[in-house]
Enzyme design. Structure first.
Site, mmCIF file in Angstrom:
data_model
loop_
_atom_site.group_PDB
_atom_site.id
_atom_site.type_symbol
_atom_site.label_atom_id
_atom_site.label_comp_id
_atom_site.label_asym_id
_atom_site.label_seq_id
_atom_site.Cartn_x
_atom_site.Cartn_y
_atom_site.Cartn_z
ATOM 1 C CD GLU A 60 -2.980 1.017 2.306
ATOM 2 O OE1 GLU A 60 -3.159 -0.072 2.882
ATOM 3 O OE2 GLU A 60 -3.593 2.047 2.597
ATOM 4 C CE LYS B 26 -6.198 -1.408 5.527
ATOM 5 N NZ LYS B 26 -5.337 -0.516 4.717
ATOM 6 C CG ASP C 298 1.039 -16.418 12.491
ATOM 7 O OD1 ASP C 298 0.218 -15.786 11.793
ATOM 8 O OD2 ASP C 298 0.822 -17.553 12.940
ATOM 9 C CG HIS D 79 -3.933 6.945 -0.002
ATOM 10 N ND1 HIS D 79 -3.351 6.355 1.084
ATOM 11 C CD2 HIS D 79 -4.479 5.956 -0.721
ATOM 12 C CE1 HIS D 79 -3.557 5.058 1.027
ATOM 13 N NE2 HIS D 79 -4.227 4.785 -0.067
HETATM 14 P P1 NAD Z 1 9.312 -22.790 17.395
HETATM 15 O O1 NAD Z 1 8.660 -23.996 18.006
HETATM 16 O O2 NAD Z 1 9.934 -22.959 16.083
HETATM 17 O O3 NAD Z 1 10.404 -22.221 18.396
HETATM 18 C C1 NAD Z 1 10.183 -22.120 19.765
HETATM 19 C C2 NAD Z 1 11.165 -22.997 20.511
HETATM 20 O O4 NAD Z 1 12.483 -22.484 20.370
HETATM 21 C C3 NAD Z 1 10.891 -23.021 21.986
HETATM 22 O O5 NAD Z 1 9.940 -24.006 22.277
HETATM 23 C C4 NAD Z 1 12.272 -23.313 22.575
HETATM 24 O O6 NAD Z 1 12.462 -24.687 22.761
HETATM 25 C C5 NAD Z 1 13.262 -22.831 21.504
HETATM 26 N N1 NAD Z 1 14.039 -21.628 21.894
HETATM 27 C C6 NAD Z 1 15.361 -21.404 21.649
HETATM 28 N N2 NAD Z 1 15.755 -20.216 22.098
HETATM 29 C C7 NAD Z 1 14.664 -19.626 22.629
HETATM 30 C C8 NAD Z 1 14.437 -18.358 23.260
HETATM 31 N N3 NAD Z 1 15.401 -17.436 23.428
HETATM 32 N N4 NAD Z 1 13.159 -18.074 23.676
HETATM 33 C C9 NAD Z 1 12.155 -18.955 23.499
HETATM 34 N N5 NAD Z 1 12.339 -20.182 22.944
HETATM 35 C C10 NAD Z 1 13.576 -20.513 22.499
HETATM 36 O O7 NAD Z 1 8.322 -21.558 17.282
HETATM 37 P P2 NAD Z 1 7.081 -21.060 18.127
HETATM 38 O O8 NAD Z 1 7.351 -19.615 18.406
HETATM 39 O O9 NAD Z 1 6.717 -21.941 19.267
HETATM 40 O O10 NAD Z 1 5.915 -21.147 17.052
HETATM 41 C C11 NAD Z 1 5.725 -20.129 16.125
HETATM 42 C C12 NAD Z 1 5.144 -20.677 14.842
HETATM 43 O O11 NAD Z 1 3.903 -21.342 15.111
HETATM 44 C C13 NAD Z 1 4.806 -19.562 13.888
HETATM 45 O O12 NAD Z 1 5.443 -19.817 12.670
HETATM 46 C C14 NAD Z 1 3.281 -19.663 13.728
HETATM 47 O O13 NAD Z 1 2.904 -19.307 12.426
HETATM 48 C C15 NAD Z 1 2.995 -21.078 14.046
HETATM 49 N N6 NAD Z 1 1.622 -21.430 14.516
HETATM 50 C C16 NAD Z 1 0.724 -20.471 14.926
HETATM 51 C C17 NAD Z 1 -0.529 -20.862 15.407
HETATM 52 C C18 NAD Z 1 -1.479 -19.810 15.918
HETATM 53 O O14 NAD Z 1 -1.102 -18.659 16.056
HETATM 54 N N7 NAD Z 1 -2.729 -20.138 16.219
HETATM 55 C C19 NAD Z 1 -0.859 -22.204 15.468
HETATM 56 C C20 NAD Z 1 0.099 -23.148 15.065
HETATM 57 C C21 NAD Z 1 1.339 -22.763 14.605
#
Ligand code: NAD
Length: 425
Positions: free
Chosen positions: A83, A261, A277, A375
């Site tokens: 946009e 928005k 996300d 715009h």
């Molecule tokens: P991930 O599981 O890839 O990473 C998180 C993991 O990284 C932690 O569990 C931990 O073990 C490790 N880690 C290493 N260093 C860390 C630090 N400094 N802090 C925290 N953890 C650390 O990712 P996630 O963040 O658990 O999941 C995000 C993904 O899930 C996104 O891509 C999203 O799109 C997707 N997702 C979203 C939904 C929703 O929003 N409803 C549902 C399902 C999946």
């Protein structure tokens, strides 16, 4: 389409082969196939691993918003979106905020909620009490799933239990309250919710169905404030206009949707640039805006004793620096480096400031000259391009349309024909 959309075994093919199948099924030209084949900074292999049935990539323009000063630090803010005028508006708003020190942002910590739904519970209230009694065991089970997160000080910290009355009868909902550190946390929380489900069934005598994170991240809020000097924004009239605009959004969901928005224009653009996300961000924002039962603005605007404009923003901001595209996408990694944020909460704070800046810019324009002038000037280039202008003609056609105050596709087409004839003559 005329052909069948059942593409047998499509998922097993290479990207190249998928494009061949797609070309046959859709009669795309070679040029069109080339346009979608480009995966940009992502290698085709990485793209193929990120989602399913990959045929190529899709690129947004990436701009840098300037002038941001947040919590006494300067930031260059990468924004990816289609946009026009959003990046310019953010930069301009950030410049106006600087006179009073920029943006001050706080956060409530990276805390997410994982929900476990239990149905057919014989005695819901008694089950709730039993679950709370087993709190320590349930938290332990959850934390056993993620020793890494626990070692960094995160993990499941609390257990909430509520009994809901639903159209399908009472349900017990157990909620894990998880500190997800520098992760957005969806995978981490979902894994924990799944792991505690069998224990929860045993304790309650009920049946578990859903085990999933909540995107209403109301324990992961950012709160941003900024003061915009009356003189810097264009005087008392503009200040009043912005306050009236806020009052309108507060009273009317039709206006409020557009008000929010505008905030998301900034939040989502930084989110995309940094591999976040954005569906989760949108879901969090709008559900939080509706938490009272009425859809409300995520910002407030008022005047201080000097007559300056004071803005505040409060909204969930579930973002991460580990996991997801923030780690796998090379452009996202570069953008995070440009920002220089060291933690997920710092990124959340920057995004809160950008949301507030964006909202200010939109309200200021609406309350003064109207949104279309600025715009449409930028939009005119897009109209010129879609009408077939290339090279220098893009600016020439755009300029003429702005002068004529006629930024329309039909006029752009006429101007392209006219001006290219003139240039050839
Ligand atoms: P991930 O599981 O890839 O990473 C998180 C993991 O990284 C932690 O569990 C931990 O073990 C490790 N880690 C290493 N260093 C860390 C630090 N400094 N802090 C925290 N953890 C650390 O990712 P996630 O963040 O658990 O999941 C995000 C993904 O899930 C996104 O891509 C999203 O799109 C997707 N997702 C979203 C939904 C929703 O929003 N409803 C549902 C399902 C999946």
């Amino acid at each position: 389409m005329d052909a069948s959309s059942e593409l047998q075994g499509f998922y097993k093919l290479t990207l190249e082969k998928r494009r061949e199948v797609l070309k046959k099924a859709t009669s795309l030209t070679d040029e069109e196939i080339k346009a979608l084949a480009n995966t940009g900074s992502l290698s085709p292999e990485t793209a193929d691993h990120m989602i399913e049935n990959v045929v190529g990539g899709y690129t947004y323009p990436l701009g840098i918003a300037t002038n941001f000063r947040i919590n006494e630090r300067d930031y260059l803010v990468p924004m990816a979106l289609e946009e026009p005028s959003v990046v310019a508006a953010a930069s301009n708003a950030a410049k106006m905020a600087r006179a009073k020190g920029g943006f001050t942002v706080t956060n409530t910590g990276p805390v997410m909620i994982g929900q476990v739904q239990v149905v057919n519970v014989p005695e819901p209230e008694a089950a709730k009490a039993k679950l709370l009694k087993k709190r320590a065991d349930l938290l332990q089970k959850a934390n056993d799933q993620d020793p890494m997160l626990v070692s960094l000080g995160g993990g499941a910290k609390e257990l909430n239990v509520k009994v809901l009355s639903t159209v399908k009868g009472p349900m017990v909902i157990a909620e894990l309250i998880v500190n997800t550190g520098d992760a957005m946390g969806a995978n981490a929380v979902n894994t924990m919710a799944e792991a505690v489900a069998p224990m929860i069934e045993e304790i309650t005598g009920g049946r578990v169905f859903l085990r999933i994170i909540s995107n209403l991240a109301d324990r992961r809020l950012v709160k941003a404030t900024a003061v915009f000097e009356k003189e810097a924004v264009g005087g008392e009239d503009v200040v009043d206009g912005v306050v009236y605009a806020y009052a309108f959004a507060d009273a009317d969901p039709y206006r409020c949707a557009t008000h929010n928005k505008g905030i998301m224009n900034g939040v989502v653009a930084v989110g995309i640039a940094c591999g976040q996300d954005i569906r989760a961000l949108e879901a969090g924002a709008h559900s939080y805006a509706s938490r009272s039962g009425k859809y409300k603005p995520l910002t407030t605007w008022g005047k201080n004793k000097d007559g300056d404009l004071v803005g505040t923003l409060e909204m969930p901001m579930a973002v991460g620096l580990v996991g997801g595209a923030a780690k796998t996408h090379p452009t996202a990694r570069a953008d995070i480096k440009i920002l220089g944020v060291k933690t997920a909460t710092e990124l959340a704070e920057v995004m809160g400031a950008v949301g507030l800046a964006q909202n200010f810019a939109a309200l200021r324009a609406l309350a003064s000259e109207g949104i279309q002038r600025g715009h449409m000037k930028l939009h005119s280039r897009n109209v010129a391009i879609s009408a077939g202008a290339t090279g220098v003609l893009v600016d020439l056609v755009a300029m003429r349309m702005v002068e004529e105050k006629k930024i329309r596709f039909d006029r752009a087409k006429e101007l392209v024909a006219e001006l290219s004839k003139e240039r050839k003559a």
